[in-house]
Design a protein around this motif. Structure first.
Motif, PDB file in Angstrom:
ATOM      1  N   SER A   1       0.628  -1.352  -0.143  1.00  0.00           N
ATOM      2  CA  SER A   1       0.077  -0.017   0.240  1.00  0.00           C
ATOM      3  C   SER A   1       0.900   1.404  -0.009  1.00  0.00           C
ATOM      4  O   SER A   1       2.052   1.166   0.796  1.00  0.00           O
ATOM      5  N   THR A   2       0.500   2.277  -0.952  1.00  0.00           N
ATOM      6  CA  THR A   2       1.051   3.501  -0.572  1.00  0.00           C
ATOM      7  C   THR A   2       0.218   4.609  -0.020  1.00  0.00           C
ATOM      8  O   THR A   2       0.334   4.986   1.328  1.00  0.00           O
ATOM      9  N   ARG A   3      -0.970   4.731  -0.735  1.00  0.00           N
ATOM     10  CA  ARG A   3      -2.037   5.892  -0.406  1.00  0.00           C
ATOM     11  C   ARG A   3      -2.591   5.708   0.949  1.00  0.00           C
ATOM     12  O   ARG A   3      -2.727   6.323   2.006  1.00  0.00           O
ATOM     13  N   THR A   4      -3.143   4.391   1.354  1.00  0.00           N
ATOM     14  CA  THR A   4      -4.003   3.836   2.633  1.00  0.00           C
ATOM     15  C   THR A   4      -3.102   3.967   3.518  1.00  0.00           C
ATOM     16  O   THR A   4      -3.573   4.648   4.730  1.00  0.00           O
TER      17      THR A   4
ATOM     18  N   ARG B   1      -5.265  -4.401   6.036  1.00  0.00           N
ATOM     19  CA  ARG B   1      -5.391  -4.952   4.570  1.00  0.00           C
ATOM     20  C   ARG B   1      -4.879  -6.210   4.295  1.00  0.00           C
ATOM     21  O   ARG B   1      -3.769  -6.689   4.535  1.00  0.00           O
TER      22      ARG B   1
HETATM   23  N1   CP Z   1      -6.133   3.254  -3.594  1.00  0.00           N
HETATM   24  C1   CP Z   1      -5.341   2.463  -2.548  1.00  0.00           C
HETATM   25  O1   CP Z   1      -5.863   2.041  -1.827  1.00  0.00           O
HETATM   26  O2   CP Z   1      -3.811   2.614  -2.786  1.00  0.00           O
HETATM   27  P1   CP Z   1      -2.668   1.925  -2.162  1.00  0.00           P
HETATM   28  O3   CP Z   1      -2.725   0.609  -2.658  1.00  0.00           O
HETATM   29  O4   CP Z   1      -1.415   2.499  -2.587  1.00  0.00           O
HETATM   30  O5   CP Z   1      -3.052   1.907  -0.789  1.00  0.00           O
END
Ligand code: CP
Ligand code: NVA
Length: 334
Positions: A59-62, A110
């Protein structure tokens, strides 16, 4: 009365429209306040509270949204991932849940099947947030709806074009059904959500007045919508071998300028939860371009992704404000 205090957030369908609207309104307020006074001046309501972010997938954003939101609210945050923790290979979800709950005030998780985050929530007596499962991506829905309300008032009219039986397709269907939206899933029938998901969404739509359309026809599916969403054609956890079949099924559903024009509106915005394969700047983007001749983007053309109508980075920023609203409402003082 809406109360989020000490609650889990595992899937959209566990919530009422008023509860989701409360999070969206609070997120809009937090975003405006951060803009007005600066992040360091926002009242730190979670001093002394601790969050664990547990990642069985990348994951980056979450991850960043949970980390930054918690820190800006004055709390502490620890990230555990599958490669550097005991989770999965040496310790069960049930045991991990009870260990974490003894040390932190909330857990974001996650994982793969939705049953994993549900099991975690059953064993942890602190709030658990679903940071994405194979079936649902509820925190993404908060950001997507906040973003859409920044452009239109009232329930949004949108189409999701692509792999509609993935977490994003399911969640956009269910969230729209709860919130009274005009939702179209535009995909080959083989990639429509399960009967169970569709029936659950239909029930919520009957209560909210939402209209739900599943169609294989791109032109009528996107006609008149204000937002076109898409997502990767192969999600995390799926085998590389599925690319062949997926590209064959989804090539006609690639979001390019023709699809955007079929909305009949010049104002229609392009949305994507990200990460996106829109050019050849990534390993996978290059491999897919070479294997299938999709040099200018896979699920979305680079032209659409980089166009003025693309709001994907505003959407990404809104992950922060919406996750902050969730943390504040569940862990903050009433
Ligand atoms: N949109 C989203 O969940 O991005 P990540 O997988 O980077 O968290
Ligand atoms: N459907 C994608 C969403 C990523 C945020 C995946 O699960 O990989």
């Amino acid at each position: 009365m809406v109360t989020w205090r000490e609650r889990d957030f595992l899937a959209e369908q566990d919530c009422t429209a008023d509860e989701l609207k409360d999070l969206l309104d609070h997120a809009a307020w937090l975003k405006a306040q951060r803009r007005a006074v600066g992040a360091t001046q926002v009242r730190q309501r979670l001093v002394g509270r601790q969050l664990a972010v547990v990642l069985a997938k990348t994951s980056t954003r979450t991850r960043l949204a949970f980390e930054v939101a918690m820190r800006e609210l004055g709390g502490g945050v620890s990230v555990l991932d599958a490669t550097t923790s005991q989770l999965g290979h040496k310790e069960s979800i049930a045991d991990t849940a009870r260990v974490l709950a003894g040390m932190v005030d909330a857990i974001a998780y996650r994982g793969g099947d939705q049953a994993e985050v549900e099991e975690l929530a059953r064993y942890a007596d602190v709030p658990v947030f679903n940071a994405l499962s194979d079936q649902w991506h509820p925190t993404q829905m908060l950001a997507d709806f906040l973003t859409m309300t920044e452009f239109v008032s009232g329930p949004p009219r949108y189409a999701f074009v692509g792999d509609a039986r993935s977490n994003m397709g399911n969640s956009l269907l269910m969230m729209g059904a709860i919130m009274g939206a005009d939702v179209r899933l535009v995909a080959p029938r083989a990639l429509w959500p399960t009967d169970e998901v569709r029936q659950a969404a239909e029930l919520r739509a009957q209560a909210s007045g939402a209209t739900l359309l599943l169609t294989e026809d791109v032109a009528s599916g996107v006609a008149d919508v204000d937002f076109v969403h898409t997502d990767v054609w192969v999600s995390m956890g799926e085998a590389r071998e599925v690319w062949d079949e997926r590209v064959n099924l989804l090539r006609p559903y690639r979001v390019d300028t023709t699809v955007m024009n079929q909305t009949g509106k010049r104002s229609t915005k392009f949305m994507h939860c990200l990460p996106a394969y829109h050019d050849q700047q990534t390993t996978v983007g290059r491999q897919i371009a070479a294997a299938y001749g999709l040099a200018d983007g896979v699920e979305v053309s680079n032209e659409v992704f980089e166009s003025a109508n693309s709001v994907v980075f505003q959407q990404a920023e809104n992950r922060l404000h919406t996750i902050k609203a969730l943390l504040d409402r569940t862990l903050g003082d009433p």
